[in-house]
Design an enzyme around this catalytic site. Structure first.
Site, PDB file in Angstrom:
ATOM      1  N   SER A 182       0.865  -1.173   0.000  1.00  0.00           N
ATOM      2  CA  SER A 182       0.000   0.000   0.000  1.00  0.00           C
ATOM      3  C   SER A 182       0.902   1.223   0.000  1.00  0.00           C
ATOM      4  CB  SER A 182      -0.891  -0.033   1.243  1.00  0.00           C
ATOM      5  OG  SER A 182      -1.912   0.922   1.118  1.00  0.00           O
ATOM      6  N   GLU A 183       0.682   2.129  -0.957  1.00  0.00           N
ATOM      7  CA  GLU A 183       1.675   3.176  -1.232  1.00  0.00           C
ATOM      8  C   GLU A 183       1.918   4.145  -0.082  1.00  0.00           C
ATOM      9  OE1 GLU A 183      -0.401   4.602  -4.610  1.00  0.00           O
ATOM     10  OE2 GLU A 183      -1.393   6.214  -3.544  1.00  0.00           O
ATOM     11  N   ASN A 184       0.983   4.199   0.878  1.00  0.00           N
ATOM     12  CA  ASN A 184       1.181   5.103   2.009  1.00  0.00           C
ATOM     13  C   ASN A 184       2.216   4.568   2.996  1.00  0.00           C
ATOM     14  OD1 ASN A 184      -0.939   3.141   2.428  1.00  0.00           O
ATOM     15  ND2 ASN A 184      -1.315   4.094   4.393  1.00  0.00           N
TER      16      ASN A 184
END
Lengths: 218, 233
Positions: free
Chosen positions: A46-48
């Site tokens: 997840s890019e966060n």
């Protein structure tokens, strides 16, 4: 029948391989997590800043400090790691993610993708999509084949501002699974009961129809 | 000894020196890990003409969104407008200058800024509107664009725990942009849930070493959830 969102997710899930690190975009791509086969192990990025996204939490485990890229509350699975946004995009840009699945407004026969704004109407922002398409080799775009008014989203040339140029080679729509090669869409699979004629009619860009188009089964 | 004690007692002290037209970098992703009390203090101070750099601009009525209400932000550098109606309206009407920047490029711009690297090449955004006006080159057959680093007059971040020295650890995905933002501010201010005695944080667990941090303040946090999503029973 056109594929439902769930069926689209199911079809994408068949591309997962044991040991893959996978980034799933917002919307239909997120649903792919529900269809990971039991006999393989994949790690969701997840890019966060989360590698090893787990299932949604319960009332007891919900935590404002644990979210995914869609800002939904999530959990971390066993083996997960958490890091900064710079580290997260080093993974993405550096080509360490094995499969990226994301949505789009349009794709074209050159592998261009548009997904982040409609001038004068809608500005969502590109978020991490430009980094994802620039950094990944293996990308599947999921989208509806045509708009509600029947306008094709598979075009000769994208009409909207691009997210990435020449980076898309696989598209799953609600009607078909296609590859992009040498300036054309190649029809590989059709949704159950959807005719090749319908797909031809709803594809704006050049479409090659091989003799052996497979009908998907679910 | 007080030279390395970064603690301040009030939010007024925490943002002392912040004036009109400055550049403020903010940590957070969506509403997760945002320095919500420091943002509220900026609203109270009423400073205007700010350039704000943050992945998102909060939501209507919370986070950086509250700085849009009184038009305190002149320019916003962000990757995602999302569901912030006021942000989208001010963007489309042209009253707010917005530089939409790919998320990874945004993170790297601040990482580079904090690390003394003035610019870097990336394939992200090549062939898109993001590349307009930027130098392009080819490395090993790959087209790339030149992106410049970002630094700020102030960096505001949210940590979980800090000690007197300004060493910070983050909790879960509330880490996000905070460590990179921390490095890129001329004055970096961190608000935390807990200030611990020196030595409590292990050297091996520090996410942001105190050298990057100028001021530490203890806060209480609402931690609003944007998309409350539960497992289906």
């Amino acid at each position: 029948m056109a594929l439902s969102r769930e069926q689209m997710a199911q079809r994408v899930a068949r591309e997962l391989k044991d040991g893959y690190y996978v980034n799933l975009g917002i919307g239909i791509p997120t649903l792919v997590a529900n269809y990971v086969p039991d006999d393989i192990d994949v790690m969701l990025q997840s890019e966060n800043g989360l590698l090893g996204m787990g299932e949604f939490p319960t009332e007891e485990t919900i935590d404002a400090d644990m979210i995914n890229a869609g800002k939904q509350t999530v959990t971390a699975r066993k083996g997960a790691s958490i890091f900064s946004s710079a580290e997260s995009f080093a993974m993405i840009r550096g080509g360490h993610v094995d499969l990226t699945v994301l949505g789009a407004f349009e794709v074209d026969v050159e592998g261009n993708i548009a997904s982040w704004m409609i001038p004068g109407k809608l500005v969502k922002g590109m978020g991490g999509a430009m980094d994802l398409v620039a950094g990944a080799d293996n990308i599947i775009v999921t989208m509806t084949h045509a708009s509600k008014d029947g306008e094709s989203k598979l075009l000769s040339r994208c009409s909207l501002p691009l997210t990435g140029a020449g980076c898309i080679r696989k598209v799953l729509t609600d009607l078909a699974y296609l590859e992009i090669e040498n300036g054309a869409f190649i029809l590989r699979e059709r949704a159950p009961g959807v005719s090749v004629e319908e797909i031809i009619a709803k594809t704006g860009g050049k479409l090659i129809v091989p003799d052996d188009v497979i009908e998907m089964t679910f | 000894m007080a030279g390395l004690d970064k603690r301040v007692a009030t939010y007024e002290e925490a943002l002392a020196g912040l004036t009109d037209n400055m550049t403020v970098l903010s940590g957070g992703f969506g509403l997760c890990g945002i320095p919500e009390n420091l943002i509220a203090q900026i609203k109270r101070m009423g400073v205007k003409g700010l350039t704000v750099v943050s992945n998102n601009c909060g939501v209507d009525g919370f986070g950086l969104g509250i700085l849009l209400e009184d038009r305190q932000i002149r320019k916003m550098v962000a990757s995602y407008v999302g569901e912030n109606a006021l942000f989208e309206r001010q963007l489309l009407s042209g009253e707010l200058e917005v530089e939409l920047t790919p998320q990874g490029t945004l993170a790297e711009k601040m990482r580079a800024g904090g690390a003394g690297i003035p610019a870097f090449y990336t394939a992200t955004g090549y062939g898109t509107p993001v590349a307009e006006g930027k130098e392009t080159r080819q490395f090993n057959g790959r087209n790339v664009i030149l992106e410049e680093a970002i630094t700020g007059d102030f960096a505001i971040i949210k940590g979980w725990k800090a000690d007197h020295f300004g060493n910070v650890v983050y909790r879960h995905t509330a880490q996000n942009f905070n460590p990179v933002v921390a490095t890129a501010g001329r004055i970096t201010v961190v608000e935390v849930e807990e200030i611990v005695e020196p030595g409590v944080l292990l050297p091996t667990e520090i996410h942001t070493p105190g050298i990057y941090v100028d001021r530490v303040i203890l806060g209480t946090f609402e931690k609003r959830i944007e998309q409350r999503t539960l497992k289906k029973a």
